[in-house]
Motif scaffolding. Structure first.
Motif, PDB file in Angstrom:
ATOM      1  N   PHE A 110       0.851  -1.182   0.000  1.00 39.72           N
ATOM      2  CA  PHE A 110       0.000   0.000   0.000  1.00 39.72           C
ATOM      3  C   PHE A 110       0.889   1.234   0.000  1.00 39.72           C
ATOM      4  N   GLY A 111       0.519   2.215  -0.808  1.00 41.82           N
ATOM      5  CA  GLY A 111       1.302   3.431  -0.944  1.00 41.82           C
ATOM      6  C   GLY A 111       1.365   3.833  -2.403  1.00 41.82           C
ATOM      7  N   PRO A 112       2.328   4.672  -2.780  1.00 41.80           N
ATOM      8  CA  PRO A 112       3.401   5.179  -1.927  1.00 41.80           C
ATOM      9  C   PRO A 112       2.934   6.278  -0.975  1.00 41.80           C
ATOM     10  N   PHE A 113       3.594   6.348   0.182  1.00 40.60           N
ATOM     11  CA  PHE A 113       3.395   7.416   1.153  1.00 40.60           C
ATOM     12  C   PHE A 113       4.621   8.318   1.129  1.00 40.60           C
ATOM     13  N   THR A 114       4.421   9.572   1.463  1.00 45.01           N
ATOM     14  CA  THR A 114       5.516  10.534   1.362  1.00 45.01           C
ATOM     15  C   THR A 114       6.238  10.765   2.680  1.00 45.01           C
ATOM     16  N   SER A 115       5.720  10.283   3.776  1.00 45.84           N
ATOM     17  CA  SER A 115       6.354  10.516   5.080  1.00 45.84           C
ATOM     18  C   SER A 115       6.597   9.202   5.800  1.00 45.84           C
ATOM     19  N   ARG A 116       7.867   8.841   5.919  1.00 46.58           N
ATOM     20  CA  ARG A 116       8.204   7.609   6.639  1.00 46.58           C
ATOM     21  C   ARG A 116       7.793   7.722   8.100  1.00 46.58           C
ATOM     22  N   SER A 117       8.009   8.902   8.704  1.00 43.02           N
ATOM     23  CA  SER A 117       7.696   9.058  10.124  1.00 43.02           C
ATOM     24  C   SER A 117       6.209   8.872  10.391  1.00 43.02           C
ATOM     25  N   ASN A 118       5.350   9.369   9.498  1.00 40.97           N
ATOM     26  CA  ASN A 118       3.903   9.198   9.681  1.00 40.97           C
ATOM     27  C   ASN A 118       3.507   7.729   9.592  1.00 40.97           C
ATOM     28  N   VAL A 119       4.090   7.034   8.624  1.00 40.91           N
ATOM     29  CA  VAL A 119       3.766   5.614   8.462  1.00 40.91           C
ATOM     30  C   VAL A 119       4.259   4.812   9.661  1.00 40.91           C
ATOM     31  N   GLU A 120       5.468   5.097  10.103  1.00 39.66           N
ATOM     32  CA  GLU A 120       6.006   4.368  11.259  1.00 39.66           C
ATOM     33  C   GLU A 120       5.178   4.626  12.511  1.00 39.66           C
ATOM     34  N   ARG A 121       4.730   5.871  12.675  1.00 41.84           N
ATOM     35  CA  ARG A 121       3.898   6.212  13.835  1.00 41.84           C
ATOM     36  C   ARG A 121       2.571   5.451  13.787  1.00 41.84           C
ATOM     37  N   ALA A 122       2.003   5.326  12.594  1.00 45.63           N
ATOM     38  CA  ALA A 122       0.734   4.603  12.445  1.00 45.63           C
ATOM     39  C   ALA A 122       0.913   3.119  12.738  1.00 45.63           C
ATOM     40  N   LEU A 123       1.991   2.535  12.239  1.00 46.77           N
ATOM     41  CA  LEU A 123       2.220   1.099  12.477  1.00 46.77           C
ATOM     42  C   LEU A 123       2.519   0.826  13.949  1.00 46.77           C
ATOM     43  N   ARG A 124       3.244   1.745  14.593  1.00 45.10           N
ATOM     44  CA  ARG A 124       3.481   1.576  16.037  1.00 45.10           C
ATOM     45  C   ARG A 124       2.165   1.616  16.803  1.00 45.10           C
ATOM     46  N   GLY A 125       1.292   2.547  16.411  1.00 41.57           N
ATOM     47  CA  GLY A 125      -0.007   2.651  17.070  1.00 41.57           C
ATOM     48  C   GLY A 125      -0.843   1.405  16.880  1.00 41.57           C
ATOM     49  N   LEU A 126      -0.854   0.875  15.653  1.00 41.13           N
ATOM     50  CA  LEU A 126      -1.610  -0.350  15.367  1.00 41.13           C
ATOM     51  C   LEU A 126      -1.089  -1.509  16.212  1.00 41.13           C
ATOM     52  N   LYS A 127       0.233  -1.681  16.230  1.00 43.96           N
ATOM     53  CA  LYS A 127       0.830  -2.803  16.961  1.00 43.96           C
ATOM     54  C   LYS A 127       0.614  -2.658  18.462  1.00 43.96           C
ATOM     55  N   LYS A 128       0.642  -1.398  18.938  1.00 46.20           N
ATOM     56  CA  LYS A 128       0.429  -1.167  20.369  1.00 46.20           C
ATOM     57  C   LYS A 128      -1.006  -1.525  20.770  1.00 46.20           C
ATOM     58  N   CYS A 129      -1.966  -1.054  19.976  1.00 41.61           N
ATOM     59  CA  CYS A 129      -3.372  -1.278  20.327  1.00 41.61           C
ATOM     60  C   CYS A 129      -3.771  -2.745  20.263  1.00 41.61           C
TER      61      CYS A 129
END
Length: 344
Positions: A110-129
């Motif tokens: 899925f993508g492309p996305f332009t911000s690695r930091s935004n994607v990493e933050r989203a994946l961290r949130g998903l994995k945390k929840c």
């Protein structure tokens, strides 16, 4: 910007060309090593005047893509665009980020996305929840450290937790496709549960995770809009007496022309719409590649900015029996320069 051999070193844009050029020679101690090397080799300039900022952005994008100047490539990270990759098969499926999707490798991208930091933050949130942080996914029925800390479902132990983990990944895939929002619904319920037990710190963290995961869909809007392959007529007022027409499809300006704002120009614009949109077969619907996303963002931002008025022209309006509908839409567009059609 060119060197002594006439080789193009760099392509840029500026509202005020004098100030932009001078900036390369002022405060040189603060410049990066790349800028210092560029200035050292710089010997000449060419410039092209455009009527609008939108044209300048698009021209810069086109020239960089066609010429691939050395310093544009040096100043742009090769990892500018990233993808979310999710493996589809295997016992230990994985969610990760990638820079170069590979066809038929057993993963969905899925993508492309332009911000690695935004994607990493989203994946961290998903994995945390959803407790997806297994530190030993390849273990044989032995609990990992994260399981004891409460951040792993227990997929390292096998059994039902492995299937639960896979079900969450499948729901996340559906979320990214826009067909299933249950991931967000569950996260919202987690936030509400935390609030009801007065755990406001946890509720705040859930809120941040929800915003991060939701942003993954927002980032896709540019791509979805472009892949919908719209026929777009955009009008920007240059002066009190002059307007500029752009006919746009996907990442391309098919036609542009200046018109006197006074007088009946609907028929001229309609003639060009019928000619360019009907003949344009090179821009058939297809996925947006990582090399095209810059232009897609420029066009999307331009339409969304309110600087221009624009009209999305359905294919059936190009049929002669529906030309009256097209005529009426063009008249409304030209008679209301502040008209803005929200992007959906």
């Amino acid at each position: 910007m060119k060197d002594s051999q006439g080789q193009i070193l760099y392509v840029g844009k500026a509202k005020n060309l004098k100030n932009r050029v001078q900036s390369y020679f002022r405060n040189s101690k603060q410049h990066s090593p790349k800028i210092k090397r560029l200035v050292k080799h710089l010997r000449d300039f060419d410039y092209i005047l455009t009527d609008t900022e939108f044209e300048a952005f698009m021209l810069e994008c086109q020239l960089i893509q066609n010429i691939k100047p050395l310093y544009n490539r040096m100043m742009k990270s090769p990892q500018s665009f990233i993808y979310i990759s999710i493996s589809l098969t295997g016992r230990h499926r994985k969610i990760d980020i990638a820079y170069n999707p590979i066809e038929n490798d057993g993963k969905v991208y899925f993508g492309p996305f332009t911000s690695r930091s935004n994607v990493e933050r989203a994946l961290r949130g998903l994995k945390k929840c959803f407790k997806l942080n297994c530190s030993n996914p390849n273990g044989k029925n032995s609990a990992c450290l994260n399981y004891s800390l409460g951040s792993c479902l227990g997929r390292c132990l096998g059994g039902p937790a492995e299937q639960q983990y896979n079900d969450i990944l499948d729901r996340f895939i559906s979320f990214l496709k826009g067909t299933d929002m249950s991931i967000l619904e569950d996260m919202n319920q987690m936030m509400l549960n935390a609030s009801e037990t007065f755990d406001f710190e946890a509720a705040s963290a859930y809120r941040d995770h929800i915003q991060a995961v939701s942003s993954l869909l927002n980032k896709e809007k540019v791509i979805e809009f472009t892949e919908d392959n719209h026929n777009i007529a955009a009008i920007e007022r240059l002066t009190d007496s002059t307007i500029k027409l752009f006919l746009i499809k996907r990442m391309n300006i098919l036609f542009s022309h200046n018109y006197a704002a006074a007088g009946n120009i609907e028929e001229k614009i309609k003639t060009n719409i019928l000619a360019y949109f009907k003949q344009d077969e090179a821009n058939a619907a297809r996925d947006v590649s990582r090399h095209e996303i810059d232009a897609a963002h420029i066009i999307y931002r331009y339409l969304y900015s309110g600087i221009c008025s624009y009209l999305i022209i359905p294919e059936n309006w190009l049929d002669p029996k529906n030309h009256a509908t097209l005529d009426l839409a063009l008249k409304k567009l030209l008679n209301n320069p502040q008209h803005f059609q929200p992007l959906i």
